[in-house]
Design an enzyme around this catalytic site. Sequence first.
Site, PDB file in Angstrom:
ATOM      1  N   GLU A 191       9.829   2.378  10.516  1.00  0.00           N
ATOM      2  CA  GLU A 191      10.810   3.473  10.400  1.00  0.00           C
ATOM      3  C   GLU A 191      10.027   4.775  10.415  1.00  0.00           C
ATOM      4  O   GLU A 191       9.192   5.028   9.554  1.00  0.00           O
ATOM      5  CB  GLU A 191      11.609   3.325   9.104  1.00  0.00           C
ATOM      6  CG  GLU A 191      12.954   4.047   9.160  1.00  0.00           C
ATOM      7  CD  GLU A 191      12.939   5.409   8.500  1.00  0.00           C
ATOM      8  OE1 GLU A 191      12.342   6.341   9.098  1.00  0.00           O
ATOM      9  OE2 GLU A 191      13.523   5.532   7.402  1.00  0.00           O
TER      10      GLU A 191
ATOM     11  N   THR B  83       1.318   7.720  12.908  1.00  0.00           N
ATOM     12  CA  THR B  83       0.791   6.558  12.179  1.00  0.00           C
ATOM     13  C   THR B  83       1.501   5.292  12.642  1.00  0.00           C
ATOM     14  O   THR B  83       0.872   4.244  12.825  1.00  0.00           O
ATOM     15  CB  THR B  83       0.984   6.742  10.660  1.00  0.00           C
ATOM     16  OG1 THR B  83       0.483   8.021  10.296  1.00  0.00           O
ATOM     17  CG2 THR B  83       0.253   5.678   9.884  1.00  0.00           C
ATOM     18  N   GLY B  84       2.811   5.386  12.835  1.00  0.00           N
ATOM     19  CA  GLY B  84       3.568   4.231  13.315  1.00  0.00           C
ATOM     20  C   GLY B  84       3.044   3.740  14.657  1.00  0.00           C
ATOM     21  O   GLY B  84       2.877   2.532  14.874  1.00  0.00           O
TER      22      GLY B  84
ATOM     23  N   CYS C  98      13.877  11.557   5.636  1.00  0.00           N
ATOM     24  CA  CYS C  98      13.809  11.182   7.053  1.00  0.00           C
ATOM     25  C   CYS C  98      15.145  11.411   7.751  1.00  0.00           C
ATOM     26  O   CYS C  98      15.192  11.648   8.954  1.00  0.00           O
ATOM     27  CB  CYS C  98      13.340   9.746   7.206  1.00  0.00           C
ATOM     28  SG  CYS C  98      14.286   8.566   6.254  1.00  0.00           S
TER      29      CYS C  98
ATOM     30  N   GLU D  57       9.965  16.657  14.135  1.00  0.00           N
ATOM     31  CA  GLU D  57      10.422  16.533  12.755  1.00  0.00           C
ATOM     32  C   GLU D  57       9.594  17.478  11.885  1.00  0.00           C
ATOM     33  O   GLU D  57       8.372  17.393  11.870  1.00  0.00           O
ATOM     34  CB  GLU D  57      10.205  15.086  12.300  1.00  0.00           C
ATOM     35  CG  GLU D  57      10.664  14.834  10.894  1.00  0.00           C
ATOM     36  CD  GLU D  57      10.397  13.395  10.451  1.00  0.00           C
ATOM     37  OE1 GLU D  57       9.254  12.934  10.566  1.00  0.00           O
ATOM     38  OE2 GLU D  57      11.346  12.752   9.986  1.00  0.00           O
TER      39      GLU D  57
ATOM     40  N   LYS E 152       0.861  -1.195   0.000  1.00  0.00           N
ATOM     41  CA  LYS E 152       0.000   0.000   0.000  1.00  0.00           C
ATOM     42  C   LYS E 152       0.891   1.237   0.000  1.00  0.00           C
ATOM     43  O   LYS E 152       1.421   1.653   1.015  1.00  0.00           O
ATOM     44  CB  LYS E 152      -0.934   0.053   1.224  1.00  0.00           C
ATOM     45  CG  LYS E 152      -2.081   1.031   0.947  1.00  0.00           C
ATOM     46  CD  LYS E 152      -2.581   1.800   2.107  1.00  0.00           C
ATOM     47  CE  LYS E 152      -1.796   2.971   2.551  1.00  0.00           C
ATOM     48  NZ  LYS E 152      -1.794   4.137   1.632  1.00  0.00           N
TER      49      LYS E 152
ATOM     50  N   GLU F 206      -1.063   7.439  -0.617  1.00  0.00           N
ATOM     51  CA  GLU F 206      -2.114   7.914  -1.534  1.00  0.00           C
ATOM     52  C   GLU F 206      -1.660   9.165  -2.291  1.00  0.00           C
ATOM     53  O   GLU F 206      -2.206   9.506  -3.336  1.00  0.00           O
ATOM     54  CB  GLU F 206      -3.415   8.195  -0.772  1.00  0.00           C
ATOM     55  CG  GLU F 206      -3.322   9.239   0.340  1.00  0.00           C
ATOM     56  CD  GLU F 206      -2.847   8.669   1.670  1.00  0.00           C
ATOM     57  OE1 GLU F 206      -2.048   7.704   1.672  1.00  0.00           O
ATOM     58  OE2 GLU F 206      -3.264   9.213   2.717  1.00  0.00           O
TER      59      GLU F 206
ATOM     60  N   GLY G 179       6.927   5.827   7.695  1.00  0.00           N
ATOM     61  CA  GLY G 179       6.039   6.984   7.652  1.00  0.00           C
ATOM     62  C   GLY G 179       6.162   7.803   8.913  1.00  0.00           C
ATOM     63  O   GLY G 179       7.203   7.780   9.576  1.00  0.00           O
ATOM     64  N   GLY G 180       5.091   8.494   9.269  1.00  0.00           N
ATOM     65  CA  GLY G 180       5.122   9.405  10.406  1.00  0.00           C
ATOM     66  C   GLY G 180       4.988   8.682  11.749  1.00  0.00           C
ATOM     67  O   GLY G 180       4.476   7.557  11.815  1.00  0.00           O
TER      68      GLY G 180
HETATM   69  O1  TXE Z   1       2.576  10.173   6.810  1.00  0.00           O
HETATM   70  P1  TXE Z   1       1.737   8.920   7.211  1.00  0.00           P
HETATM   71  P2  TXE Z   1       2.076  11.623   6.411  1.00  0.00           P
HETATM   72  C1  TXE Z   1       6.672  12.148   8.683  1.00  0.00           C
HETATM   73  C2  TXE Z   1       6.852  13.608   8.336  1.00  0.00           C
HETATM   74  C3  TXE Z   1       5.502  13.988   7.862  1.00  0.00           C
HETATM   75  C4  TXE Z   1       4.634  13.180   8.792  1.00  0.00           C
HETATM   76  C5  TXE Z   1       3.239  12.918   8.307  1.00  0.00           C
HETATM   77  O2  TXE Z   1       7.199  14.330   9.481  1.00  0.00           O
HETATM   78  O3  TXE Z   1       5.261  15.355   7.968  1.00  0.00           O
HETATM   79  O4  TXE Z   1       5.302  11.969   8.922  1.00  0.00           O
HETATM   80  O5  TXE Z   1       3.272  12.478   6.969  1.00  0.00           O
HETATM   81  C6  TXE Z   1      -0.337   5.208   5.555  1.00  0.00           C
HETATM   82  N1  TXE Z   1      -2.829   2.420   9.084  1.00  0.00           N
HETATM   83  N2  TXE Z   1       7.097  11.262   7.624  1.00  0.00           N
HETATM   84  O6  TXE Z   1       0.835  12.008   7.150  1.00  0.00           O
HETATM   85  O7  TXE Z   1       0.311   9.261   7.466  1.00  0.00           O
HETATM   86  C7  TXE Z   1      -0.433   6.312   4.531  1.00  0.00           C
HETATM   87  O8  TXE Z   1      -1.549   6.116   3.701  1.00  0.00           O
HETATM   88  C8  TXE Z   1      -2.023   2.031   8.087  1.00  0.00           C
HETATM   89  C9  TXE Z   1       8.327  10.591   7.854  1.00  0.00           C
HETATM   90  O9  TXE Z   1       2.008  11.680   4.961  1.00  0.00           O
HETATM   91  O10 TXE Z   1       2.485   8.226   8.268  1.00  0.00           O
HETATM   92  C10 TXE Z   1       0.914   6.194   3.845  1.00  0.00           C
HETATM   93  O11 TXE Z   1       0.899   5.118   2.936  1.00  0.00           O
HETATM   94  N3  TXE Z   1      -1.445   2.888   7.235  1.00  0.00           N
HETATM   95  C11 TXE Z   1       8.553   9.532   6.891  1.00  0.00           C
HETATM   96  C12 TXE Z   1       1.845   5.862   5.004  1.00  0.00           C
HETATM   97  O12 TXE Z   1       0.998   5.340   6.031  1.00  0.00           O
HETATM   98  C13 TXE Z   1      -1.685   4.199   7.382  1.00  0.00           C
HETATM   99  C14 TXE Z   1       8.070   9.661   5.527  1.00  0.00           C
HETATM  100  C15 TXE Z   1       2.623   7.042   5.551  1.00  0.00           C
HETATM  101  O13 TXE Z   1       1.733   8.079   5.849  1.00  0.00           O
HETATM  102  C16 TXE Z   1      -2.528   4.668   8.407  1.00  0.00           C
HETATM  103  C17 TXE Z   1       6.809  10.345   5.446  1.00  0.00           C
HETATM  104  C18 TXE Z   1      -3.102   3.706   9.286  1.00  0.00           C
HETATM  105  N4  TXE Z   1      -3.906   4.052  10.316  1.00  0.00           N
HETATM  106  C19 TXE Z   1       6.386  11.132   6.468  1.00  0.00           C
HETATM  107  N5  TXE Z   1      -2.574   6.017   8.329  1.00  0.00           N
HETATM  108  C20 TXE Z   1       9.845   8.777   7.016  1.00  0.00           C
HETATM  109  N6  TXE Z   1       9.995   8.011   8.085  1.00  0.00           N
HETATM  110  O14 TXE Z   1      10.670   8.830   6.132  1.00  0.00           O
HETATM  111  C21 TXE Z   1      -1.796   6.384   7.276  1.00  0.00           C
HETATM  112  N7  TXE Z   1      -1.259   5.280   6.692  1.00  0.00           N
END
Ligand code: TXE
Length: 492
Positions: free
Chosen positions: A247, A229-230, A281, A382, A172, A175, A225-226
Amino acid sequence: MASLYIDGQWTDGSGGTSDVINPFDGSVVETVGQADAGDVDRAVAAARAAFDTGPWRGTTAAERGELLRRVADLLVRDKEHIAHTETLDTGKTLAESRIDVDDVTAVFRYYADLAGSDAGRVVDVGQAHVLSRVVHEPVGVCALITPWNYPLLQLSWKVAPALAAGNTCVIKPSEVTPLTSVLLVRLCAEAGAPAGVVNIVLGDGRSVGAPLTEHRCVDMVSFTGGLATGQAIIRASAAGVKRLAVELGGKNPNIVFADTDLDLAADWALTAVFLHAGQVCSAGARLIVEESMHDELVAEIGRRAELIRLGSGLAEGTESGPLVSAAHRDKIESFVADALADGARLVAGGRRPDEPELADGFFYRPTVLADTHRDMRVIREETFGPILTVEKFTTEAEAVALGNDTSYGLAGAVWTSDMARAHRVAGALRHGTVWINDFHPYVPGAEWGGMKRSGNGRELGPTGLAEYQEHKHIWHNTAPAPARWFTGEARS
Ligand code: TXE
C-alpha cells in the site's frame, strides 16, 4: 527497556541504539535498541521454526481467534497508555490516538471472528466418488513493514489477519515511530502467542528492512509506505517470487458539486485533508470544485484554515499537531515553494506558526493553494502534509477526468445532493475507496487498498485475510480406477 522480541525473548539488539523524537518539541521520548543483519536472521529463523515445527502449526482457527480476542481485551485495558505513547511518538492529538486504539481493537475482534468462520469450501465436481475441497492454509513467514503515520493501526491491519490465518511474522515498524508496535508485541506475548510466532526487529530500511524483505526464508512481505520504497521491495521480492501486499499512498480527489451546502463542503474539505496534519495516505489533498461555487468555497476554507489551533497533541483544545520530523517539514516547504513559483495562489498558511511555544516542534500551518493545475508537482505527487490544492470544473465528465488524472488510486470522495450523479461519479472513479458525502470512514469488514501506483492487494475484510492464505485444492478420488491413458495402443 529491551525493545526487540526474537523467539520469545526481549533483547537490546546488536545494531546500537536510536533516539525516538517527540515531534512536538524535538525532545527524546525514549532510546531504543536497533537490530543488525544478524538479529534479522535470528528473527526470521525463529519465525521459520515456529511455522515449520512449532505448536502454532497445530492450532485450530478457533484457538487463534481466542488469542486475537485476548489481545483485543488487553488493548482495552492499556488504551490510555498506548494512546499517550502514540501521541508522544507521532505528534497526533490524544483524541486521534484514542480512536486509533479503538479501531485497532475492532480489527483484532473482526479477525478473531473471521478466523473461526473461514472454513474453506467443498466444490461439487459432479462425481459422487470424488471429494474436492479448497482448504485455506497460511502462507508461512510474513515480514510486516509499517510506516510512521499510523504505526499501531497499520500494524493491526497486517498482524491480526496474518495470525488469524496461522502465519508467523517478523515485524519491522518505522524507525521514526516504533514505540506502540513494541507495546502491541508485548500484548501478543502476554495473550499467549508461542515463542517465534510474533517477532519484532527495530531499525531503518537500509540495515533492517532490506535484509528482511530479501531474506530467503521469508514467504511474504506486507508493506505500507512510500512509493519509491514499495518499488524497491517489489524488485527485491523478484528473486524469491515472494507473496506481496503493498500500500503506497495516494493523491486523493475530493470532488464538490455546487448543490452541496457550503458550510458542509468547507467543513469537510478541512477534515478531509488536515486530519493528522495531512499525514494520511487517503487525505483529501486535491479539492476539485464546481466553478459556480469555487470562489466562495475557497474563501471560506481559507478563513477557517487560518483558525486551526496547532499545539501539543496532549493539550486540551489542540486541533492539529506537528509534522512527524524536521526532514518531512522540509519536504512540505519545498512543495509549497515550488507551487508558488509555478503560479499557485496562497490562500492560507504557507508558513511555520508564529507562537514561540511551538518553535522547537516540526509545525507547519495548514496551507491552501488555489489556481493549481495538473502540471504542478504539488498536484502530481503525494505531499503527505497539510497542503490543500484547489482545482475547478464545469461538467461532471470534467470532474471525473480530474479525479482520475493521477497515477495513484487509493481513495476519493464526491459531494452532491443528486444521488444518481453521486453513484455515477463513484462508479467512474478509479480509486479503491470512494466516499459519497463523507470522508475518511473505514470499517474492518470492508476492503481497503489501491489501484494503479497505490499498490497491490487489499487489507481488511475477507480479502485482507485471504492475502495471508494459500488456497489449496485437495482432490480425493474415493474409488480410483485405471486411467488407461498409456496403453501402448493407437488411440482411435
Ligand atoms: O517512507 P518509507 P518514508 C509516503 C509519504 C512520505 C513518503 C516517504 O509521501 O512522504 O512516503 O516516507 C521501511 N526495504 N508515505 O520515507 O521509507 C521504513 O524503515 C524494506 C505513504 O518515511 O517508505 C519504514 O518502516 N523496508 C505511506 C517503511 O519502510 C524499507 C505512509 C516505510 O518507510 C526500505 C508513510 C527497504 N529498502 C509514507 N526502506 C502510506 N502509504 O500510508 C525503507 N523501509
